[in-house]
Design an enzyme around this catalytic site. Structure first.
Site, PDB file in Angstrom:
ATOM      1  N   CYS A 212      -8.764   7.212  -7.089  1.00  0.00           N
ATOM      2  CA  CYS A 212      -8.135   6.264  -6.181  1.00  0.00           C
ATOM      3  C   CYS A 212      -7.303   7.082  -5.194  1.00  0.00           C
ATOM      4  O   CYS A 212      -6.359   7.767  -5.600  1.00  0.00           O
ATOM      5  CB  CYS A 212      -7.259   5.358  -7.046  1.00  0.00           C
ATOM      6  SG  CYS A 212      -6.284   4.189  -6.147  1.00  0.00           S
TER       7      CYS A 212
ATOM      8  N   CYS B 244       3.797  -5.696  -3.453  1.00  0.00           N
ATOM      9  CA  CYS B 244       3.263  -4.332  -3.528  1.00  0.00           C
ATOM     10  C   CYS B 244       4.354  -3.275  -3.322  1.00  0.00           C
ATOM     11  O   CYS B 244       5.124  -3.347  -2.358  1.00  0.00           O
ATOM     12  CB  CYS B 244       2.174  -4.184  -2.465  1.00  0.00           C
ATOM     13  SG  CYS B 244       1.593  -2.496  -2.243  1.00  0.00           S
TER      14      CYS B 244
ATOM     15  N   CYS C 226       2.882   1.897   3.943  1.00  0.00           N
ATOM     16  CA  CYS C 226       1.972   0.881   4.488  1.00  0.00           C
ATOM     17  C   CYS C 226       2.802  -0.126   5.283  1.00  0.00           C
ATOM     18  O   CYS C 226       3.902  -0.496   4.876  1.00  0.00           O
ATOM     19  CB  CYS C 226       1.225   0.159   3.370  1.00  0.00           C
ATOM     20  SG  CYS C 226       0.049  -1.069   3.991  1.00  0.00           S
TER      21      CYS C 226
ATOM     22  N   CYS D  55      -2.408  -0.065  -9.961  1.00  0.00           N
ATOM     23  CA  CYS D  55      -2.464  -0.551  -8.576  1.00  0.00           C
ATOM     24  C   CYS D  55      -1.123  -1.104  -8.152  1.00  0.00           C
ATOM     25  O   CYS D  55      -0.501  -1.844  -8.884  1.00  0.00           O
ATOM     26  CB  CYS D  55      -3.424  -1.728  -8.444  1.00  0.00           C
ATOM     27  SG  CYS D  55      -5.094  -1.349  -8.780  1.00  0.00           S
TER      28      CYS D  55
ATOM     29  N   GLU E   2       0.312   9.593  -3.419  1.00  0.00           N
ATOM     30  CA  GLU E   2      -0.159   9.643  -4.801  1.00  0.00           C
ATOM     31  C   GLU E   2      -1.650   9.407  -4.872  1.00  0.00           C
ATOM     32  O   GLU E   2      -2.213   8.694  -4.051  1.00  0.00           O
ATOM     33  CB  GLU E   2       0.583   8.599  -5.633  1.00  0.00           C
ATOM     34  CG  GLU E   2       2.061   8.941  -5.741  1.00  0.00           C
ATOM     35  CD  GLU E   2       2.871   7.955  -6.558  1.00  0.00           C
ATOM     36  OE1 GLU E   2       3.820   8.406  -7.197  1.00  0.00           O
ATOM     37  OE2 GLU E   2       2.570   6.754  -6.558  1.00  0.00           O
TER      38      GLU E   2
ATOM     39  N   ASN F 131       0.896  -5.907 -11.637  1.00  0.00           N
ATOM     40  CA  ASN F 131       1.756  -4.864 -12.210  1.00  0.00           C
ATOM     41  C   ASN F 131       3.148  -5.063 -11.656  1.00  0.00           C
ATOM     42  O   ASN F 131       3.369  -4.863 -10.457  1.00  0.00           O
ATOM     43  CB  ASN F 131       1.238  -3.484 -11.845  1.00  0.00           C
ATOM     44  CG  ASN F 131      -0.123  -3.242 -12.458  1.00  0.00           C
ATOM     45  OD1 ASN F 131      -0.316  -3.389 -13.658  1.00  0.00           O
ATOM     46  ND2 ASN F 131      -1.091  -2.927 -11.615  1.00  0.00           N
TER      47      ASN F 131
ATOM     48  N   CYS G  18       2.877  -6.668   2.176  1.00  0.00           N
ATOM     49  CA  CYS G  18       2.570  -7.648   1.125  1.00  0.00           C
ATOM     50  C   CYS G  18       3.734  -7.649   0.125  1.00  0.00           C
ATOM     51  O   CYS G  18       4.127  -6.589  -0.366  1.00  0.00           O
ATOM     52  CB  CYS G  18       1.257  -7.292   0.428  1.00  0.00           C
ATOM     53  SG  CYS G  18      -0.109  -7.089   1.585  1.00  0.00           S
TER      54      CYS G  18
ATOM     55  N   LEU H 262      -7.998 -10.420  -1.425  1.00  0.00           N
ATOM     56  CA  LEU H 262      -7.915 -11.827  -1.010  1.00  0.00           C
ATOM     57  C   LEU H 262      -6.643 -12.488  -1.563  1.00  0.00           C
ATOM     58  O   LEU H 262      -5.819 -12.983  -0.820  1.00  0.00           O
ATOM     59  CB  LEU H 262      -9.182 -12.563  -1.469  1.00  0.00           C
ATOM     60  CG  LEU H 262      -9.408 -13.934  -0.845  1.00  0.00           C
ATOM     61  CD1 LEU H 262      -9.551 -13.861   0.666  1.00  0.00           C
ATOM     62  CD2 LEU H 262     -10.629 -14.625  -1.459  1.00  0.00           C
ATOM     63  N   HIS H 263      -6.508 -12.516  -2.860  1.00  0.00           N
ATOM     64  CA  HIS H 263      -5.298 -12.964  -3.560  1.00  0.00           C
ATOM     65  C   HIS H 263      -4.923 -14.436  -3.409  1.00  0.00           C
ATOM     66  O   HIS H 263      -4.015 -14.917  -4.101  1.00  0.00           O
ATOM     67  CB  HIS H 263      -4.077 -12.104  -3.191  1.00  0.00           C
ATOM     68  CG  HIS H 263      -4.294 -10.634  -3.339  1.00  0.00           C
ATOM     69  ND1 HIS H 263      -5.068 -10.084  -4.337  1.00  0.00           N
ATOM     70  CD2 HIS H 263      -3.854  -9.580  -2.596  1.00  0.00           C
ATOM     71  CE1 HIS H 263      -5.088  -8.766  -4.203  1.00  0.00           C
ATOM     72  NE2 HIS H 263      -4.373  -8.442  -3.158  1.00  0.00           N
TER      73      HIS H 263
HETATM   74  N1  SAH Z   1      -4.083  -1.677   1.403  1.00  0.00           N
HETATM   75  C1  SAH Z   1      -5.323  -1.869   0.783  1.00  0.00           C
HETATM   76  C2  SAH Z   1      -5.634  -0.834  -0.283  1.00  0.00           C
HETATM   77  C3  SAH Z   1      -4.504  -0.372  -1.125  1.00  0.00           C
HETATM   78  S1  SAH Z   1      -3.809  -1.582  -2.198  1.00  0.00           S
HETATM   79  C4  SAH Z   1      -5.430  -3.263   0.228  1.00  0.00           C
HETATM   80  O1  SAH Z   1      -4.432  -3.976   0.192  1.00  0.00           O
HETATM   81  O2  SAH Z   1      -6.544  -3.649  -0.128  1.00  0.00           O
HETATM   82  C5  SAH Z   1      -5.034  -1.609  -3.494  1.00  0.00           C
HETATM   83  C6  SAH Z   1      -5.068  -2.889  -4.311  1.00  0.00           C
HETATM   84  O3  SAH Z   1      -3.909  -2.973  -5.152  1.00  0.00           O
HETATM   85  C7  SAH Z   1      -5.056  -4.142  -3.453  1.00  0.00           C
HETATM   86  O4  SAH Z   1      -5.971  -5.108  -3.901  1.00  0.00           O
HETATM   87  C8  SAH Z   1      -3.662  -4.612  -3.649  1.00  0.00           C
HETATM   88  O5  SAH Z   1      -3.532  -5.946  -3.333  1.00  0.00           O
HETATM   89  C9  SAH Z   1      -3.421  -4.277  -5.098  1.00  0.00           C
HETATM   90  N2  SAH Z   1      -2.014  -4.323  -5.487  1.00  0.00           N
HETATM   91  C10 SAH Z   1      -0.932  -4.096  -4.721  1.00  0.00           C
HETATM   92  N3  SAH Z   1       0.208  -4.268  -5.442  1.00  0.00           N
HETATM   93  C11 SAH Z   1      -0.167  -4.621  -6.687  1.00  0.00           C
HETATM   94  C12 SAH Z   1       0.535  -4.933  -7.881  1.00  0.00           C
HETATM   95  N4  SAH Z   1       1.857  -4.873  -7.933  1.00  0.00           N
HETATM   96  N5  SAH Z   1      -0.186  -5.233  -8.977  1.00  0.00           N
HETATM   97  C13 SAH Z   1      -1.538  -5.250  -8.948  1.00  0.00           C
HETATM   98  N6  SAH Z   1      -2.256  -4.970  -7.853  1.00  0.00           N
HETATM   99  C14 SAH Z   1      -1.586  -4.658  -6.724  1.00  0.00           C
HETATM  100 FE1  SF4 Z   2      -0.416  -2.316   2.126  1.00  0.00          FE
HETATM  101 FE2  SF4 Z   2       0.156  -2.833  -0.394  1.00  0.00          FE
HETATM  102 FE3  SF4 Z   2      -0.613  -4.820   1.203  1.00  0.00          FE
HETATM  103 FE4  SF4 Z   2      -2.413  -2.939   0.429  1.00  0.00          FE
HETATM  104  S1  SF4 Z   2      -1.344  -4.407  -0.883  1.00  0.00           S
HETATM  105  S2  SF4 Z   2      -2.070  -3.770   2.497  1.00  0.00           S
HETATM  106  S3  SF4 Z   2      -1.049  -1.116   0.333  1.00  0.00           S
HETATM  107  S4  SF4 Z   2       1.273  -3.601   1.420  1.00  0.00           S
END
Ligand code: SAH
Ligand code: SF4
Length: 366
Positions: free
Chosen positions: A107, A121, A114, A340, A94, A297, A118, A221-222
């Protein structure tokens, strides 16, 4: 899409020049072709009138200009456009275009799925399928540029962020080749500040990136301490915060960057207390850092919820009061599942979870 001919989309200029040289053509042919492709979005050989007829015939026989195929295009009420793209063998990725007043951000995805796992995600939950090629990455940008001509009132692509599906630094070679084309004057000609690679924190690859590219860097970072980050971003177990941040400051200095962006998803009751904000301040103060607070989200089955706005504001205030520039992102494209972390497009996934059900679970309807 597969073809025995060589796909010339996404080839960095030096490689394209070498390819032309291999059959006796001068390097400037590469530049001419790149102008047709990336400046004019032209894919028809016959339209490339400054290439001689015999050369065009040869190109037609030996080369191709393949883009991913558009599956579905959806437009959100806020102007965000999402495409699901077929990259062959039933694999879907996407990409999302986010129009704002003075810029248009695309984007893009870097992998099908992936592997980083995480837990919040949608892409991570789907697992890893394969790396995209530079052709498929640059192809997304070219496709969006062409498609936006078809969308009412849409603006141009001025910024690219690798925040779609996948971990870009786990696909180092293809992502850096693609960045080469995005920032080349004969490619899309974007300034390096307008191309952002977002990573969960692959430290060795951050070091390598500084040597081959100087695009903008964003870190997911989170969490401001290792115990929590180990859980939210599992790669942290391998490359803990201290190591990650020192790689960041080195990157900023090696590439002469104004700042590194730190993304921080606000998860209700998990990482959003003022105490965590103060820990974040301790990590970032005095360094070239900017923070993006991202509203979570919701993704079904994760158990996480979005932090209420009031608490986001309080968190932001702690950072701002300490002099750290902090932006709260607005959720975009919620109604079309394009925000995201809501990107999960493999057909495998759709087969396992029927579309209507998937949409019901993952769309955030606030
Ligand atoms: N893998 C890379 C880039 C893709 S994810 C990364 O993790 O940086 C892009 C961004 O979306 C990242 O900051 C990720 O943590 C965030 N993201 C993933 N799931 C999300 C969610 N459910 N709500 C908001 N942001 C999210
Ligand atoms: Fe992969 Fe999602 Fe973690 Fe980004 S946030 S590294 S896309 S699992």
């Amino acid at each position: 899409m597969a073809s025995a001919r060589k796909n010339l989309i996404g080839l960095p200029r030096a490689e394209l020049e070498a390819w032309f040289a291999s059959f006796g053509e001068k390097p400037f042919r590469a530049r001419q072709l790149m102008r047709w492709l990336y400046e004019r979005s032209e894919l028809r050989w016959e339209a490339m009138t400054n290439l001689s007829l015999p050369l065009r015939q040869r190109l037609e026989a030996e080369a191709s200009l393949d883009l991913p195929t558009v599956g579905v295009r959806q437009q959100s009420s806020d102007g965000t456009v999402k495409w699901s793209l077929d990259v062959g063998r039933a694999q879907l990725i996407e990409m999302v275009f986010i129009p704002e007043e003075r810029r248009g951000t695309l984007c893009v995805s870097s992998q099908v799925g992936c592997a980083m796992d995480c837990p919040f995600c949608a892409t991570g939950r789907q697992g890893f399928n394969r790396n995209l090629t530079a052709a498929e990455i640059v192809g997304q940008v070219l496709l969006a540029t062409r498609e936006l001509g078809l969308v009412n009132g849409a603006s141009r692509v001025t910024n690219i962020v690798f925040m779609g599906m996948g971990e870009p630094l786990a696909n180092f070679r293809e992502v850096t080749r693609a960045c080469d084309v995005l920032t080349d004057d004969f490619g899309f000609g974007l300034s390096r500040r307008r191309v952002t690679v977002s990573t969960s924190g692959l430290v060795p690859q951050i070091d390598r990136l500084a040597k081959v590219s100087n695009v903008a860097l964003a870190i997911s970072l989170h969490a401001a301490h290792d115990e929590l980050r180990d859980e939210l971003v599992p790669i942290n177990r391998k490359h803990p915060i201290k190591e990650l941040l020192s790689a960041c400051w080195e990157y900023a200095s090696a590439t002469n960057s104004k700042q590194i962006t730190f993304e921080y998803i606000m998860l209700d009751g998990i990482n959003d207390s003022p105490a965590e904000a103060r820990r974040l301040v301790d990590l970032l103060r005095g360094h070239p850092a900017k923070v993006n607070l991202i509203p979570f989200n919701p993704v079904a089955g994760t158990g996480y919820n979005r932090t209420p706005q009031q608490r986001v504001d309080a968190f932001r205030k702690v950072l701002m009061d300490s002099g750290i520039v902090t932006v709260t992102r607005r959720p975009r494209g919620d109604d079309i599942d394009a925000a995201c972390g809501q990107l999960a497009g493999s057909l495998d996934n759709l087969v396992r979870v029927p579309m209507s059900e998937k949409t019901m679970h993952t769309v955030n309807r606030v």
